[in-house]
Design a protein around this motif. Structure first.
Motif, PDB file in Angstrom:
ATOM      1  N   GLU A  59       0.836  -1.210   0.000  1.00 36.07           N
ATOM      2  CA  GLU A  59       0.000   0.000   0.000  1.00 36.07           C
ATOM      3  C   GLU A  59       0.875   1.266   0.000  1.00 36.07           C
ATOM      4  O   GLU A  59       0.575   2.250  -0.674  1.00 36.07           O
ATOM      5  N   GLN A  60       1.974   1.201   0.744  1.00 39.19           N
ATOM      6  CA  GLN A  60       2.871   2.368   0.799  1.00 39.19           C
ATOM      7  C   GLN A  60       3.463   2.675  -0.572  1.00 39.19           C
ATOM      8  O   GLN A  60       3.487   3.821  -1.016  1.00 39.19           O
ATOM      9  N   LEU A  61       3.943   1.618  -1.245  1.00 38.40           N
ATOM     10  CA  LEU A  61       4.588   1.839  -2.546  1.00 38.40           C
ATOM     11  C   LEU A  61       3.592   2.310  -3.593  1.00 38.40           C
ATOM     12  O   LEU A  61       3.924   3.110  -4.467  1.00 38.40           O
ATOM     13  N   LYS A  62       2.353   1.819  -3.477  1.00 41.42           N
ATOM     14  CA  LYS A  62       1.319   2.214  -4.440  1.00 41.42           C
ATOM     15  C   LYS A  62       1.115   3.730  -4.401  1.00 41.42           C
ATOM     16  O   LYS A  62       0.793   4.371  -5.386  1.00 41.42           O
ATOM     17  N   LYS A  63       1.300   4.299  -3.243  1.00 41.96           N
ATOM     18  CA  LYS A  63       1.142   5.747  -3.083  1.00 41.96           C
ATOM     19  C   LYS A  63       2.467   6.465  -3.379  1.00 41.96           C
ATOM     20  O   LYS A  63       2.485   7.543  -3.984  1.00 41.96           O
ATOM     21  N   ALA A  64       3.567   5.860  -2.921  1.00 45.26           N
ATOM     22  CA  ALA A  64       4.856   6.569  -2.978  1.00 45.26           C
ATOM     23  C   ALA A  64       5.385   6.721  -4.405  1.00 45.26           C
ATOM     24  O   ALA A  64       5.851   7.808  -4.772  1.00 45.26           O
ATOM     25  N   LEU A  65       5.308   5.669  -5.216  1.00 44.83           N
ATOM     26  CA  LEU A  65       5.943   5.763  -6.536  1.00 44.83           C
ATOM     27  C   LEU A  65       5.304   6.843  -7.417  1.00 44.83           C
ATOM     28  O   LEU A  65       6.014   7.677  -7.988  1.00 44.83           O
ATOM     29  N   PRO A  66       3.950   6.902  -7.495  1.00 38.14           N
ATOM     30  CA  PRO A  66       3.351   8.012  -8.264  1.00 38.14           C
ATOM     31  C   PRO A  66       3.649   9.381  -7.648  1.00 38.14           C
ATOM     32  O   PRO A  66       3.771  10.373  -8.359  1.00 38.14           O
ATOM     33  N   PHE A  67       3.794   9.406  -6.333  1.00 40.85           N
ATOM     34  CA  PHE A  67       4.102  10.674  -5.645  1.00 40.85           C
ATOM     35  C   PHE A  67       5.446  11.241  -6.152  1.00 40.85           C
ATOM     36  O   PHE A  67       5.547  12.415  -6.524  1.00 40.85           O
ATOM     37  N   TYR A  68       6.485  10.383  -6.195  1.00 41.68           N
ATOM     38  CA  TYR A  68       7.794  10.878  -6.652  1.00 41.68           C
ATOM     39  C   TYR A  68       7.784  11.155  -8.159  1.00 41.68           C
ATOM     40  O   TYR A  68       8.460  12.070  -8.624  1.00 41.68           O
ATOM     41  N   LYS A  69       6.993  10.397  -8.870  1.00 40.71           N
ATOM     42  CA  LYS A  69       6.898  10.617 -10.313  1.00 40.71           C
ATOM     43  C   LYS A  69       6.305  12.004 -10.588  1.00 40.71           C
ATOM     44  O   LYS A  69       6.763  12.739 -11.462  1.00 40.71           O
TER      45      LYS A  69
END
Ligand SMILES: Cc1cc2nc3c(=O)[nH]c(=O)nc-3n(C[C@H](O)[C@H](O)[C@H](O)COP(=O)(O)OP(=O)(O)OC[C@H]3O[C@@H](n4cnc5c(N)ncnc54)[C@H](O)[C@@H]3O)c2cc1C
Length: 345
Positions: A62-72
Motif C-alpha cells: 500500500e505504501q509503494l502504491k502511493k509513494a511511486l506516483p508521488f515521486y513521479k
C-alpha cells in the motif's frame, strides 16, 4: 497572512503533507529551521523486504502504491530525476540463509521482489563466499535534491519561513490559531526528532536512533547495484558509494563521530577488499517509535494541532501514504487506523 495550514518542518513528512495541500488547493506556510537532517542525509532506499529476516515490511504494498506516483509527480513538476531504480544484492552468510531465501521468495507478498535464484559472485572486490540473492523492483530516491528543489520552490512563492517555530507563541482562538503574523486553521507538526521540543506532543514515545553514513570513492569496485551485508553499499555514480548505516540509541547529536566512522569502516572491510577513500561523513537522527509505527493524528485537547511523525527507518516509502491519511482525517473525519494513530498512546 491567513492560511489553511502551518506546516512545521520540511523533511519527507513535511514535503508529503505540503504536496497533499497543493493537490487539494489549500493554502499553507512552512516553518523550517534546519535543526534536523534525517531526510537530507538518508540513503533514500525503498525496499519492501526486511533483509535481516526475509520478511515483508509492514504495509509495504500500500505504501509503494502511493509513494511511486508521488515521486513521479514531483519529477514531472520539477523536470528532474529523483527516483533511481536499483537492484539490491544481499550477501548470504551461510547455506542456511540461501535456503531461507528460497523459502521466502515463494511467498505471495515477496514474489515480485525476491528473485528465486542464487547469483554467483563474479566481482573479485566483493567478499561473498556464499554468493548473493537478488531483489528487484527496488530503488533510491535522491531525497537531498528533492528537498533542495522543494525549498527553493517554496522560497520563490514566499511560503517558506526559515526560522525556528516557537511552540510557546501559539495563541488559540476559537477554531483557529494565531502564530506571530499568521492566522491559520491548523498546524501540522512534521518535526522528526524535533518532536522532543514540542510541548504539545512530546508525551509521545519517540525512541530515536542516530545513523551515520560515509561516502567513499572506490574506482576499482565497479558495482552498479546496491550491496547489503554488514553494511549497505549504494552506488551514486562516478565511482562514489554511500556506506551505511550505524544504529546508535544513546547519542542524540546529529554530528558524525570517529566511533561511527570506525564502525562503518570495520564492517566495510568484511564486504569489499579493494582500495577506497572516504570523501564525506554525515549523520542524522531517525524518528523511530517504540512500536515501529508512525505517529499520525490530532491533539486530544487542541484540535487545531496535528502531527505527522515517526516515519522511522523508511520515510521514503511511508511518508506519502501517512500524509494522505492525516489529510483525510483532518478534513473529512476519516478514521485513522489504530496501528498508526497517536490515540494508541
Ligand atoms: C543515516 C540514515 C539513513 C537513512 N536511510 C533511509 C533509507 O535508505 N530509506 C528510507 O526510507 N529512510 C531512511 N532513513 C530514515 C528517513 O530519513 C526518515 O524516515 C525520514 O527522513 C523522516 O522524515 P521527517 O520529515 O519525519 O523528519 P526530518 O527529516 O528530521 O525532518 C524534520 C524537519 O523539521 C525541522 N524542524 C524540527 N523542529 C523544528 C522547529 N521547531 N521549527 C522549524 N523546523 C523544525 C527540521 O529541521 C527538519 O528539517 C534514514 C535515516 C538516517 C538518519
Amino acid at each position: 497572512m491567513t492560511v489553511d495550514y502551518i506546516i512545521v518542518g520540511l523533511g519527507l513528512a513535511g514535503i508529503a503533507f505540503a504536496e497533499k495541500l497543493k493537490e487539494q488547493q489549500r493554502s499553507f506556510v512552512v516553518f523550517e529551521d534546519n535543526s534536523q537532517n534525517s531526510s537530507v542525509v538518508a540513503g533514500g532506499m525503498y525496499n519492501p523486504v526486511i533483509l535481516k529476516r526475509f520478511t515483508p515490511v509492514w504495509n509495504a504494498g500500500e505504501q509503494l502504491k502511493k509513494a511511486l506516483p508521488f515521486y513521479k509527480k514531483l519529477e514531472k513538476y520539477f523536470d528532474k530525476k529523483y527516483n533511481y531504480r536499483i537492484d539490491i544484492y544481499r550477501i548470504f552468510k551461510s547455506a542456511e540463509e540461501q535456503n531461507n531465501w528460497f523459502l521466502a521468495s515463494d511467498k505471495l507478498l515477496l514474489q515480485d521482489y525476491m528473485v528465486p535464484k542464487i547469483f554467483k559472485n563474479e566481482n573479485r572486490n566483493i567478499i561473498a563466499p556464499f554468493d548473493l540473492g537478488k531483489l528487484t523492483n527496488t530503488g533510491r530516491i535522491d531525497v537531498k535534491s528533492l528537498s533542495d528543489d522543494y525549498r527553493a520552490y517554496l522560497r520563490k512563492d514566499k511560503i517558506l519561513v526559515e526560522e525556528k517555530f516557537d511552540h510557546k507563541k501559539i495563541e488559540f482562538e476559537n477554531r483557529k490559531v494565531n502564530y506571530k503574523n499568521v492566522i491559520s486553521k491548523n498546524i501540522v507538526f512534521c518535526e522528526g526528532f524535533g518532536l522532543k521540543e514540542n510541548i504539545f506532543f512530546n508525551y509521545l514515545p519517540m525512541r530515536e536512533v542516530k545513523g551515520e553514513l560515509l561516502t567513499i570513492h572506490a574506482p576499482e569496485l565497479q558495482v552498479n547495484y546496491l550491496i547489503k551485508s554488514a553494511v549497505f553499499l549504494l552506488p551514486l555514480g562516478n565511482d562514489m558509494y554511500k556506506v551505511g548505516a550505524t544504529f546508535n540509541w544513546t547519542d542524540k547529536t546529529k554530528s558524525p563521530t570517529e566511533e561511527g566512522r570506525r564502525e562503518l569502516e570495520f564492517k566495510l572491510s568484511s564486504v569489499i577488499n579493494c582500495r577506497y577513500e572516504v570523501v564525506d561523513h554525515t549523520a542524522g537522527i531517525r524518528p523511530t517509535i517504540k512500536d515501529r509505527r508512525p505517529l499520525v493524528g490530532t491533539h486530544p485537547k487542541y484540535r487545531q494541532l496535528s502531527i505527522l511523525n515517526g516515519l522511522g527507518t523508511r520515510g521514503v516509502m511511508i511518508a506519502p501514504l501517512m500524509a494522505e491519511n492525516l489529510f483525510q482525517y483532518i478534513e473529512n473525519g476519516k478514521q485513522l487506523d489504530n496501528e498508526f494513530s497517536i490515540d494508541r498512546f
